[in-house]
Design an enzyme around this catalytic site. Structure first.
Site, PDB file in Angstrom:
ATOM      1  NE  ARG A  71      -3.977   1.965   2.302  1.00  0.00           N
ATOM      2  CZ  ARG A  71      -4.334   2.624   3.392  1.00  0.00           C
ATOM      3  NH1 ARG A  71      -3.799   2.330   4.570  1.00  0.00           N
ATOM      4  NH2 ARG A  71      -5.232   3.588   3.315  1.00  0.00           N
ATOM      5  CG  HIS A  75      -1.580   5.380  -0.218  1.00  0.00           C
ATOM      6  ND1 HIS A  75      -2.394   6.084   0.645  1.00  0.00           N
ATOM      7  CD2 HIS A  75      -2.326   4.315  -0.603  1.00  0.00           C
ATOM      8  CE1 HIS A  75      -3.571   5.474   0.773  1.00  0.00           C
ATOM      9  NE2 HIS A  75      -3.548   4.389   0.032  1.00  0.00           N
ATOM     10  CG  ASN A 103      -1.309   9.018   2.775  1.00  0.00           C
ATOM     11  OD1 ASN A 103      -1.874   8.163   2.105  1.00  0.00           O
ATOM     12  ND2 ASN A 103      -0.491   9.912   2.254  1.00  0.00           N
ATOM     13  CG  HIS A 200      -8.175  -3.810  -1.571  1.00  0.00           C
ATOM     14  ND1 HIS A 200      -9.209  -2.935  -1.846  1.00  0.00           N
ATOM     15  CD2 HIS A 200      -7.097  -3.014  -1.280  1.00  0.00           C
ATOM     16  CE1 HIS A 200      -8.772  -1.678  -1.734  1.00  0.00           C
ATOM     17  NE2 HIS A 200      -7.496  -1.706  -1.398  1.00  0.00           N
TER      18      HIS A 200
HETATM   19  C1  HEM Z   1      -9.235   1.404  -6.258  1.00  0.00           C
HETATM   20  C2  HEM Z   1      -9.092   2.374  -5.386  1.00  0.00           C
HETATM   21  C3  HEM Z   1      -8.670   2.101  -3.957  1.00  0.00           C
HETATM   22  C4  HEM Z   1      -9.269   2.558  -2.837  1.00  0.00           C
HETATM   23  C5  HEM Z   1     -10.497   3.478  -2.774  1.00  0.00           C
HETATM   24  C6  HEM Z   1      -8.549   2.012  -1.714  1.00  0.00           C
HETATM   25  C7  HEM Z   1      -8.846   2.277  -0.396  1.00  0.00           C
HETATM   26  C8  HEM Z   1      -8.308   1.595   0.665  1.00  0.00           C
HETATM   27  C9  HEM Z   1      -8.717   1.744   2.031  1.00  0.00           C
HETATM   28  C10 HEM Z   1      -9.794   2.707   2.526  1.00  0.00           C
HETATM   29  C11 HEM Z   1      -8.026   0.862   2.784  1.00  0.00           C
HETATM   30  C12 HEM Z   1      -8.164   0.611   4.278  1.00  0.00           C
HETATM   31  C13 HEM Z   1      -7.517   1.707   5.072  1.00  0.00           C
HETATM   32  C14 HEM Z   1      -7.833   1.533   6.548  1.00  0.00           C
HETATM   33  O1  HEM Z   1      -8.999   1.518   6.892  1.00  0.00           O
HETATM   34  O2  HEM Z   1      -6.877   1.416   7.326  1.00  0.00           O
HETATM   35  C15 HEM Z   1      -7.131   0.163   1.898  1.00  0.00           C
HETATM   36  C16 HEM Z   1      -6.263  -0.812   2.289  1.00  0.00           C
HETATM   37  C17 HEM Z   1      -5.330  -1.374   1.450  1.00  0.00           C
HETATM   38  N1  HEM Z   1      -5.110  -1.037   0.152  1.00  0.00           N
HETATM   39 FE1  HEM Z   1      -6.334   0.047  -1.029  1.00  0.00          FE
HETATM   40  N2  HEM Z   1      -7.521   1.253  -2.176  1.00  0.00           N
HETATM   41  C18 HEM Z   1      -7.544   1.276  -3.537  1.00  0.00           C
HETATM   42  C19 HEM Z   1      -6.621   0.674  -4.369  1.00  0.00           C
HETATM   43  C20 HEM Z   1      -5.474   0.027  -3.945  1.00  0.00           C
HETATM   44  C21 HEM Z   1      -4.363  -0.335  -4.780  1.00  0.00           C
HETATM   45  C22 HEM Z   1      -4.248   0.008  -6.264  1.00  0.00           C
HETATM   46  C23 HEM Z   1      -3.461  -0.980  -3.981  1.00  0.00           C
HETATM   47  C24 HEM Z   1      -2.108  -1.545  -4.329  1.00  0.00           C
HETATM   48  C25 HEM Z   1      -1.670  -1.789  -5.547  1.00  0.00           C
HETATM   49  C26 HEM Z   1      -4.034  -1.047  -2.660  1.00  0.00           C
HETATM   50  C27 HEM Z   1      -3.484  -1.700  -1.576  1.00  0.00           C
HETATM   51  C28 HEM Z   1      -4.072  -1.782  -0.326  1.00  0.00           C
HETATM   52  C29 HEM Z   1      -3.623  -2.689   0.729  1.00  0.00           C
HETATM   53  C30 HEM Z   1      -2.536  -3.748   0.591  1.00  0.00           C
HETATM   54  C31 HEM Z   1      -4.402  -2.423   1.852  1.00  0.00           C
HETATM   55  C32 HEM Z   1      -4.294  -3.064   3.242  1.00  0.00           C
HETATM   56  C33 HEM Z   1      -3.336  -2.205   4.084  1.00  0.00           C
HETATM   57  C34 HEM Z   1      -3.029  -2.740   5.465  1.00  0.00           C
HETATM   58  O3  HEM Z   1      -3.500  -3.800   5.873  1.00  0.00           O
HETATM   59  O4  HEM Z   1      -2.273  -2.041   6.177  1.00  0.00           O
HETATM   60  N3  HEM Z   1      -5.236  -0.390  -2.667  1.00  0.00           N
HETATM   61  N4  HEM Z   1      -7.322   0.632   0.617  1.00  0.00           N
END
Ligand code: HEM
Length: 337
Positions: A71, A75, A103, A200
């Site tokens: 992530r 970002h 973030n 995800h």
């Molecule tokens: C399509 C649009 C996307 C949105 C709206 C989005 C939004 C989010 C949100 C809201 C979270 C949870 C944050 C939290 O509550 O702590 C999250 C987690 C995550 N996102 Fe996305 N995301 C998107 C695309 C991506 C992309 C493109 C990647 C990587 C290539 C990615 C990788 C991750 C990962 C690995 C997590 C888990 C992080 C953790 O466990 O610490 N996301 N994302």
């Protein structure tokens, strides 16, 4: 299979073909962005191994860090390009990206700092923090049993970071049209969106990121109808009320049951209307992304998804990179030199 559209090469693709395609993809990225696979071969031959070793140790003791590192790279790239601006600390006169709302739950900064310290000992002033993020994301995915791919390198680090720029990240509560637009603004297409959302498969989201889907509110008279009712019941037990009064520490797996393994089960949840975030669920609202989700959910698509992911990651990793004399090679990733 009525909805089988031309999403990917036929199932006869074998590993060697996939590897060849990945190498070609990396080469074309190198052409576009002046990045090169093996960029540090002469100046810091141990660079990739040092990153790999440190990442292996970190994920070995905390498997959930794989998600955090993947992530961080995303970002970084979506905001001001892949220039490690996400790692910079705020200063008295500037609020950095780190401090922005989207973030707030980023993790893994300490692991990146440890890797940078090792690299500075081995080859001072040589390996950029932006390249470290790209390599750690690749290694995190492969250590989580996902694919690996050659990463084109040679990024330089930016000297600025502004919380205000984080509006470039796709909107948390936006519909599919807005998410498609946010990707298009970075040169990524609808297929990249379907594929990269598969990230995800790893990690968790906090209540504040999805609680609005569980409850009626001033703007929505019902909970989100796109969410499977029984799954919503379970989620409400974790998030007993809508966002503001919800404990921000409660988190749910984005890919329940397999959130430290990189696989296609995320798509099976989305296909069953159990996508946790609005953006996950909205993949069913667009003809192409819906077809991709349904194919990936079929259980016979893992090879394709792995290959697609390496290609889309290489595209994302080339967004707005600084090369040549631009930017700098930071000595510490959280402050400019
Ligand atoms: C399509 C649009 C996307 C949105 C709206 C989005 C939004 C989010 C949100 C809201 C979270 C949870 C944050 C939290 O509550 O702590 C999250 C987690 C995550 N996102 Fe996305 N995301 C998107 C695309 C991506 C992309 C493109 C990647 C990587 C290539 C990615 C990788 C991750 C990962 C690995 C997590 C888990 C992080 C953790 O466990 O610490 N996301 N994302």
């Amino acid at each position: 299979m009525a909805t089988r559209v031309a999403l990917a090469p036929p199932m006869v693709a074998v590993a060697s073909v996939a590897v060849l395609l990945v190498v070609c993809a990396a080469a074309s990225v190198a052409g576009q962005g002046q990045l090169q696979v093996g960029y540090y071969n002469k100046t810091c031959p141990a660079a990739e191994q040092i990153v790999r070793n440190e990442t292996t140790v970190a994920i070995g003791s905390s498997p959930d860090l794989a998600a955090a590192l993947l992530r961080l790279h995303y970002h970084d790239c979506f905001v001001q390009g892949c220039d490690a601006s996400v790692l910079l600390d705020s200063t008295p006169n500037n609020t950095a990206e780190k401090e922005s709302l989207p973030n707030g739950s980023l993790r893994g900064f300490d692991v990146v700092a440890r890797v940078k310290d090792q690299l500075e000992k081995a080859c001072p002033g040589t390996v950029s923090c932006a390249d470290i993020l790209a390599l750690m994301a690749r290694d995190a995915v492969s250590l989580a049993r996902g694919p690996s791919w050659p990463v084109a390198l040679g990024r330089r680090d930016g000297r600025t970071s502004s919380a205000a720029s984080c509006g470039d990240l796709p909107p948390l509560h936006g519909d599919i049209g807005l998410v498609v637009q946010a990707f298009a603004a970075k040169g990524l297409d609808v297929k990249d969106l379907a594929v990269l959302s598969g990230a995800h498969t790893l990690g968790k989201a906090h209540c504040a990121s999805y609680a609005d889907r569980l409850y009626a509110s001033a703007t929505c008279t019902t909970p989100d109808p796109a969410l499977d009712a029984r799954y919503a019941d379970r989620l409400r037990m974790r998030c007993p009320s809508n966002s503001s009064s919800t404990s921000s520490t409660a988190a749910s797996e984005l890919d329940p049951g397999s959130c430290t393994t990189f696989d296609t089960s995320y798509y099976r949840h989305v296909a069953r209307r159990r996508g946790l975030l609005r953006s996950d669920a909205s993949l069913l609202d667009h003809r192409f992304t819906r077809a991709y989700v349904l194919q990936a959910a079929s259980g016979r698509f893992d090879g394709h998804f792995f290959h697609d992911f390496t290609v889309s990651m290489a595209k994302m990793a080339a967004i707005g990179v600084l090369t040549g004399d631009q930017g700098e090679i930071r000595r510490k990733c959280n402050v400019v030199n």
